[in-house]
Motif scaffolding. Structure first.
Motif, PDB file in Angstrom:
ATOM      1  N   GLU A   1       0.968  -1.333  -0.204  1.00 56.36           N
ATOM      2  CA  GLU A   1       0.083  -0.475   0.200  1.00 56.36           C
ATOM      3  C   GLU A   1       0.634   1.973   0.050  1.00 56.36           C
ATOM      4  OE1 GLU A   1      -2.384  -0.047   3.742  1.00 56.36           O
ATOM      5  OE2 GLU A   1      -0.722  -0.439   5.004  1.00 56.36           O
ATOM      6  N   ILE A   2       0.574   2.496  -0.145  1.00 58.19           N
ATOM      7  CA  ILE A   2       1.609   3.196  -0.485  1.00 58.19           C
ATOM      8  C   ILE A   2       1.098   4.058   0.925  1.00 58.19           C
ATOM      9  CG2 ILE A   2       0.576   4.288  -2.998  1.00 58.19           C
ATOM     10  CD1 ILE A   2      -1.171   5.955  -1.976  1.00 58.19           C
ATOM     11  N   GLY A   3       1.616   4.974   0.942  1.00 56.37           N
ATOM     12  CA  GLY A   3       2.070   6.063   2.322  1.00 56.37           C
ATOM     13  C   GLY A   3       2.907   5.951   3.499  1.00 56.37           C
ATOM     14  N   GLY A   4       4.112   5.107   3.082  1.00 55.16           N
ATOM     15  CA  GLY A   4       5.445   4.496   4.207  1.00 55.16           C
ATOM     16  C   GLY A   4       4.779   4.838   5.439  1.00 55.16           C
ATOM     17  N   GLN A   5       5.453   6.072   6.324  1.00 57.02           N
ATOM     18  CA  GLN A   5       5.876   6.242   7.649  1.00 57.02           C
ATOM     19  C   GLN A   5       4.105   6.513   7.964  1.00 57.02           C
ATOM     20  OE1 GLN A   5       8.211   5.490   9.636  1.00 57.02           O
ATOM     21  NE2 GLN A   5       9.695   5.264   8.166  1.00 57.02           N
ATOM     22  N   PHE A   6       3.312   7.913   7.667  1.00 54.03           N
ATOM     23  CA  PHE A   6       2.221   8.289   7.210  1.00 54.03           C
ATOM     24  C   PHE A   6       1.076   6.325   7.839  1.00 54.03           C
ATOM     25  CE2 PHE A   6       1.611  11.895   4.371  1.00 54.03           C
ATOM     26  CZ  PHE A   6       2.004  12.859   5.276  1.00 54.03           C
ATOM     27  N   ASN A   7       1.007   5.420   7.087  1.00 55.79           N
ATOM     28  CA  ASN A   7       0.953   4.244   7.551  1.00 55.79           C
ATOM     29  C   ASN A   7       0.645   3.756   9.243  1.00 55.79           C
ATOM     30  OD1 ASN A   7      -0.657   3.429   4.534  1.00 55.79           O
ATOM     31  ND2 ASN A   7       1.273   3.045   3.942  1.00 55.79           N
ATOM     32  N   MET A   8       1.998   4.112  10.270  1.00 63.03           N
ATOM     33  CA  MET A   8       2.148   4.551  11.110  1.00 63.03           C
ATOM     34  C   MET A   8       1.793   5.858  11.677  1.00 63.03           C
ATOM     35  SD  MET A   8       6.073   1.989  11.607  1.00 63.03           S
ATOM     36  CE  MET A   8       6.863   3.851  10.328  1.00 63.03           C
ATOM     37  N   ALA A   9       1.836   6.361  11.565  1.00 64.68           N
ATOM     38  CA  ALA A   9       1.312   7.721  11.830  1.00 64.68           C
ATOM     39  C   ALA A   9       0.183   7.872  12.305  1.00 64.68           C
ATOM     40  CB  ALA A   9       1.136   8.673  11.097  1.00 64.68           C
ATOM     41  N   LYS A  10      -1.009   7.403  11.093  1.00 62.61           N
ATOM     42  CA  LYS A  10      -2.463   7.341  11.163  1.00 62.61           C
ATOM     43  C   LYS A  10      -3.325   6.538  12.552  1.00 62.61           C
ATOM     44  CE  LYS A  10      -3.057   3.512   7.584  1.00 62.61           C
ATOM     45  NZ  LYS A  10      -3.402   3.013   6.846  1.00 62.61           N
ATOM     46  N   ARG A  11      -2.078   4.938  13.343  1.00 56.55           N
ATOM     47  CA  ARG A  11      -3.129   4.398  14.080  1.00 56.55           C
ATOM     48  C   ARG A  11      -2.685   5.194  14.923  1.00 56.55           C
ATOM     49  NH1 ARG A  11      -0.529  -0.159  14.909  1.00 56.55           N
ATOM     50  NH2 ARG A  11      -2.837  -1.211  15.355  1.00 56.55           N
ATOM     51  N   VAL A  12      -1.818   6.692  15.445  1.00 60.79           N
ATOM     52  CA  VAL A  12      -2.180   7.246  16.701  1.00 60.79           C
ATOM     53  C   VAL A  12      -2.874   8.267  16.925  1.00 60.79           C
ATOM     54  CG1 VAL A  12      -0.525   8.768  18.015  1.00 60.79           C
ATOM     55  CG2 VAL A  12       0.847   7.467  16.532  1.00 60.79           C
ATOM     56  N   PRO A  13      -3.025   7.954  18.364  1.00 65.82           N
ATOM     57  CA  PRO A  13      -4.832   8.308  18.994  1.00 65.82           C
ATOM     58  C   PRO A  13      -4.294  10.093  18.291  1.00 65.82           C
ATOM     59  CG  PRO A  13      -3.825   6.745  20.253  1.00 65.82           C
ATOM     60  CD  PRO A  13      -2.938   7.453  19.268  1.00 65.82           C
ATOM     61  N   GLY A  14      -5.183  11.531  17.891  1.00 71.31           N
ATOM     62  CA  GLY A  14      -4.933  12.235  17.757  1.00 71.31           C
ATOM     63  C   GLY A  14      -4.874  12.793  15.840  1.00 71.31           C
ATOM     64  N   LYS A  15      -4.358  11.231  14.905  1.00 79.64           N
ATOM     65  CA  LYS A  15      -3.733  11.392  14.080  1.00 79.64           C
ATOM     66  C   LYS A  15      -4.511  11.182  12.857  1.00 79.64           C
ATOM     67  CE  LYS A  15       1.581  12.768  15.138  1.00 79.64           C
ATOM     68  NZ  LYS A  15       2.353  12.787  15.504  1.00 79.64           N
ATOM     69  N   GLU A  16      -5.844  10.704  13.194  1.00 85.01           N
ATOM     70  CA  GLU A  16      -6.055  10.427  12.291  1.00 85.01           C
ATOM     71  C   GLU A  16      -6.381  10.738  10.802  1.00 85.01           C
ATOM     72  OE1 GLU A  16      -7.192   8.591  16.702  1.00 85.01           O
ATOM     73  OE2 GLU A  16      -7.510  10.038  15.794  1.00 85.01           O
ATOM     74  N   GLU A  17      -6.074  12.188  10.948  1.00 88.76           N
ATOM     75  CA  GLU A  17      -6.295  12.925   9.800  1.00 88.76           C
ATOM     76  C   GLU A  17      -5.166  12.198   8.779  1.00 88.76           C
ATOM     77  OE1 GLU A  17      -8.543  14.496   9.070  1.00 88.76           O
ATOM     78  OE2 GLU A  17      -9.606  15.417  10.470  1.00 88.76           O
ATOM     79  N   PHE A  18      -4.414  11.370   8.412  1.00 87.81           N
ATOM     80  CA  PHE A  18      -3.034  11.215   7.763  1.00 87.81           C
ATOM     81  C   PHE A  18      -4.287  10.553   6.838  1.00 87.81           C
ATOM     82  CE2 PHE A  18      -0.094  12.087  10.559  1.00 87.81           C
ATOM     83  CZ  PHE A  18       0.496  13.194   9.929  1.00 87.81           C
ATOM     84  N   TYR A  19      -5.356   9.773   7.655  1.00 89.69           N
ATOM     85  CA  TYR A  19      -5.996   8.381   6.337  1.00 89.69           C
ATOM     86  C   TYR A  19      -6.836   9.950   5.375  1.00 89.69           C
ATOM     87  CZ  TYR A  19      -6.806   4.427   9.306  1.00 89.69           C
ATOM     88  OH  TYR A  19      -6.339   3.373  10.794  1.00 89.69           O
ATOM     89  N   GLU A  20      -7.048  10.905   5.724  1.00 91.54           N
ATOM     90  CA  GLU A  20      -7.433  11.635   4.424  1.00 91.54           C
ATOM     91  C   GLU A  20      -6.587  11.958   3.697  1.00 91.54           C
ATOM     92  OE1 GLU A  20     -10.729  12.557   4.003  1.00 91.54           O
ATOM     93  OE2 GLU A  20     -10.946  11.498   5.574  1.00 91.54           O
ATOM     94  N   THR A  21      -5.458  12.219   4.380  1.00 89.28           N
ATOM     95  CA  THR A  21      -3.977  11.993   3.474  1.00 89.28           C
ATOM     96  C   THR A  21      -3.367  11.753   2.432  1.00 89.28           C
ATOM     97  OG1 THR A  21      -3.174  13.847   4.903  1.00 89.28           O
ATOM     98  CG2 THR A  21      -1.891  13.184   3.500  1.00 89.28           C
ATOM     99  N   LEU A  22      -3.500   9.846   2.687  1.00 85.41           N
ATOM    100  CA  LEU A  22      -3.439   9.084   1.816  1.00 85.41           C
ATOM    101  C   LEU A  22      -5.252   8.855   0.751  1.00 85.41           C
ATOM    102  CD1 LEU A  22      -1.992   6.398   4.856  1.00 85.41           C
ATOM    103  CD2 LEU A  22      -0.747   7.666   2.774  1.00 85.41           C
ATOM    104  N   ARG A  23      -6.031   9.124   1.259  1.00 83.80           N
ATOM    105  CA  ARG A  23      -6.981   8.806   0.725  1.00 83.80           C
ATOM    106  C   ARG A  23      -7.028  10.431  -0.914  1.00 83.80           C
ATOM    107  NH1 ARG A  23      -9.595  13.547   0.065  1.00 83.80           N
ATOM    108  NH2 ARG A  23      -9.825  14.392   1.525  1.00 83.80           N
ATOM    109  N   TYR A  24      -6.468  11.499  -0.294  1.00 80.54           N
ATOM    110  CA  TYR A  24      -5.832  12.524  -0.738  1.00 80.54           C
ATOM    111  C   TYR A  24      -4.422  11.482  -2.840  1.00 80.54           C
ATOM    112  CZ  TYR A  24      -4.026  16.529  -3.445  1.00 80.54           C
ATOM    113  OH  TYR A  24      -3.277  17.374  -4.441  1.00 80.54           O
ATOM    114  N   PHE A  25      -3.522  12.040  -1.528  1.00 81.33           N
ATOM    115  CA  PHE A  25      -2.618  10.872  -2.874  1.00 81.33           C
ATOM    116  C   PHE A  25      -2.936   9.890  -3.211  1.00 81.33           C
ATOM    117  CE2 PHE A  25       0.657  13.234  -0.007  1.00 81.33           C
ATOM    118  CZ  PHE A  25       1.263  13.991  -1.030  1.00 81.33           C
ATOM    119  N   GLY A  26      -3.826   8.976  -3.434  1.00 81.96           N
ATOM    120  CA  GLY A  26      -4.373   7.691  -3.804  1.00 81.96           C
ATOM    121  C   GLY A  26      -5.148   8.641  -5.097  1.00 81.96           C
ATOM    122  N   VAL A  27      -6.458   9.122  -4.565  1.00 86.28           N
ATOM    123  CA  VAL A  27      -6.530   9.998  -5.697  1.00 86.28           C
ATOM    124  C   VAL A  27      -5.753  10.658  -6.603  1.00 86.28           C
ATOM    125  CG1 VAL A  27      -8.618  11.580  -6.611  1.00 86.28           C
ATOM    126  CG2 VAL A  27      -9.268   9.766  -4.319  1.00 86.28           C
TER     127      VAL A  27
END
Length: 529
Positions: free
Chosen positions: A199-225
């Motif tokens: 999957e795409i994302g690199g370190q973002f795939n770890m950051a998005k699992r940290v409480p309060g950093k769920e917005e990284f899911y949106e960044t990955l969604r944007y880049f995927g599109v």
């Protein structure tokens, strides 16, 4: 007129005073009243990433009916769906957004045209907007480095002509690689993106699992599109070797190495003990962690791992399943905010001030884990001193409020013994930390395994230069260029700027110009020393 409707400080306004002031403002001729949440002195987060979306809209809703003018609500409204939900619930007449337009100036156009999935969502990090402002730097955006620098970047459709089109390989689909690949493709280049992972994302795939950093899911969604929209050829589960680069069968004009970092392993006797884990083991591979933990390293990653362990049970991953209302309820409970806004200042009487970085022993424990954590650093001084200027205090306060994190600075690491316990020296005191696991967050080293020679450029001499010439232009960006603390702001900025520089090397720079305000602040800081 902007009216503070919830001061979030001791002895702030009560609700009757807020109503009377709002009515007086209306009588004085104001046509719209905007909602202010919290004074600058307030030690409650109001706009940072960990604040749930639209959390404070209930404050505006309470004033409706008390005045006849339209009311505008604000704070952590970062997209059209959030705004629509607030308006449909009749919590406000208007919504106010600022940072989301730095992240994507086309937000309203995309929403109106039914292209909400293409919106580059503000993640509320403050790293390139507010943090820059307080440092005298040009306000910009972590997810959109063009913000505030529009004159440096020509519109993509006006840059590339067919004769200047390049065939580019980007190796690594983390923040730097994604930014470079999508920007280069938007400029008209033929781009192929490679990554070892599925999957795409690199370190973002770890950051998005940290409480309060769920917005990284949106960044990955944007880049995927964006990858699909720009026609980038994505090759996942596809490792690249030096031999692949040398053979260069697809005749790429440039190779962009966005291969990220490796966790650094400090030279501590016994560090190979099975109880010792890296942050990647915990955040990416989800290796089970015991209840007694020592974290070596108190930078951004160390704080993230501590926050993750406080709220995470090994048999579940709550970050993806909680509703926004659930997050709001938990947030207000943790920070002592009165959800009825009946109490003067909006704070519950027994709430401990987040201004105190020591343990407040609130023991906010919303899951059933009972972890005790030692967060350690070699440096003297307060832990997390290098965190964001406007958000560092929040991270320290969050850990302190738990009552389950001991923060220790000025530590030297003596050894890991045969039982997996960590021996440390703090000043003249030696301690043995009896723990179930030790987690390494002690920095990173650039992953430059694909480079033919040390500096990664295509210039050089002898065999190295010949090999590089066969490959073509080779560039490193992101963590592969410089490790340090994981820095998504720098990574995305580098990836974006390199795409422009590959298009027109003479007219684009790899670094934003220094503002006059930043120069003045640096001089003042120097004089004050």
């Amino acid at each position: 007129f902007r009216l503070s409707m919830m001061d979030l400080i001791k002895d702030g306004s009560d609700w009757k005073e807020i109503q009377l002031l709002a009515q007086a403002i209306e009588d004085a001729g104001a046509t719209i009243i905007n909602t202010g949440i919290g004074w600058h002195e307030a030690r409650i987060p109001t706009i940072a990433t960990l604040v749930p979306r639209g959390a404070f809209s209930f404050v505006t809703a309470k004033l409706r009916g008390s005045v006849g003018v339209p009311l505008c609500t604000t704070n952590r409204i970062n997209g059209p769906r959030v705004a629509e939900d607030i308006l449909e619930a009749e919590q406000a007449d208007l919504v106010s957004m600022a940072r989301p337009f730095l992240a994507d100036p086309e937000l309203l156009t995309k929403s109106k045209q039914g292209r909400a999935d293409e919106i580059n969502t503000c993640i509320g990090c403050n790293q390139a907007c507010l943090d820059h402002t307080f440092l005298g730097k040009t306000a910009s955006c972590l997810v959109n480095p063009r913000a505030g620098h529009e004159l440096e970047f020509a519109p993509p459709t006006q840059v590339t002509q067919e004769e200047t089109r390049k065939k580019i390989a980007v190796v690594g689909a983390g923040p730097a690689g994604l930014a470079c690949a999508t920007t280069a493709a938007s400029l008209g280049h033929d781009v192929t993106l490679y990554d070892n992972a599925s999957e795409i994302g690199g370190q973002f795939n770890m950051a998005k699992r940290v409480p309060g950093k769920e917005e990284f899911y949106e960044t990955l969604r944007y880049f995927g599109v964006e990858l699909k929209k720009r026609g980038v050829k994505v090759r996942l589960n596809h490792p690249i070797s030096k031999a692949t680069m040398r053979d260069n069968e697809e005749r790429f004009d440039a190779w962009i190495l966005a291969t990220g970092v490796h966790p650094r392993t400090p030279p501590i006797p016994g560090i190979g003990h099975p109880k010792v884990l890296s942050y990647i083991d915990v955040l990416k591979h989800k290796v089970p962690v015991g209840e007694r933990v020592a974290i070596i390293g108190a930078g951004g990653i160390g704080f993230d791992v501590a926050e993750y362990l406080l709220h995470h049970n090994d048999d579940e991953d709550e970050s993806e399943s909680k509703s926004n209302q659930h997050r709001i309820d938990e947030f207000f409970q943790q920070w002592g905010v009165d959800q009825q806004n009946d109490i003067r200042g909006g704070l519950k009487p027994n709430h401990q001030s987040a201004n105190n970085d020591s343990s407040t022993n609130n023991n906010n424990n919303n899951n059933n884990n009972n972890r005790r954590i030692h967060l350690l650093q070699r440096k003297k001084g307060k832990l997390g001193a290098g965190l964001g200027k406007t958000t560092g205090w929040i991270h320290r306060a969050t850990l302190a409020q738990s009552g389950r994190v001991e923060m220790i600075g000025n530590v030297s690491y003596e050894k890991v013994d045969e039982n997996g316990n960590l021996h440390v020296k703090n000043g003249n005191t030696t301690r043995v930390l009896e723990v179930d696991n030790i987690i390494l967050c002690a920095g990173q080293e650039s992953n430059r395994d694909l480079l033919e020679h040390n500096n990664g450029s295509s210039s050089g001499s002898g065999a190295a230069a010949a090999a590089a010439a066969a490959v073509g232009n080779v560039h490193t960006i992101g963590g592969a260029y410089k490790a340090g603390e994981l820095d998504a702001k720098r990574a995305i900025d580098m990836g974006t700027r390199l795409a422009y520089k590959l298009t027109d090397p003479d007219n684009y720079s790899m670094k934003a110009p220094t503002s006059d305000e930043e120069i003045v602040l640096r001089l003042m800081a120097k004089w004050m020393k």
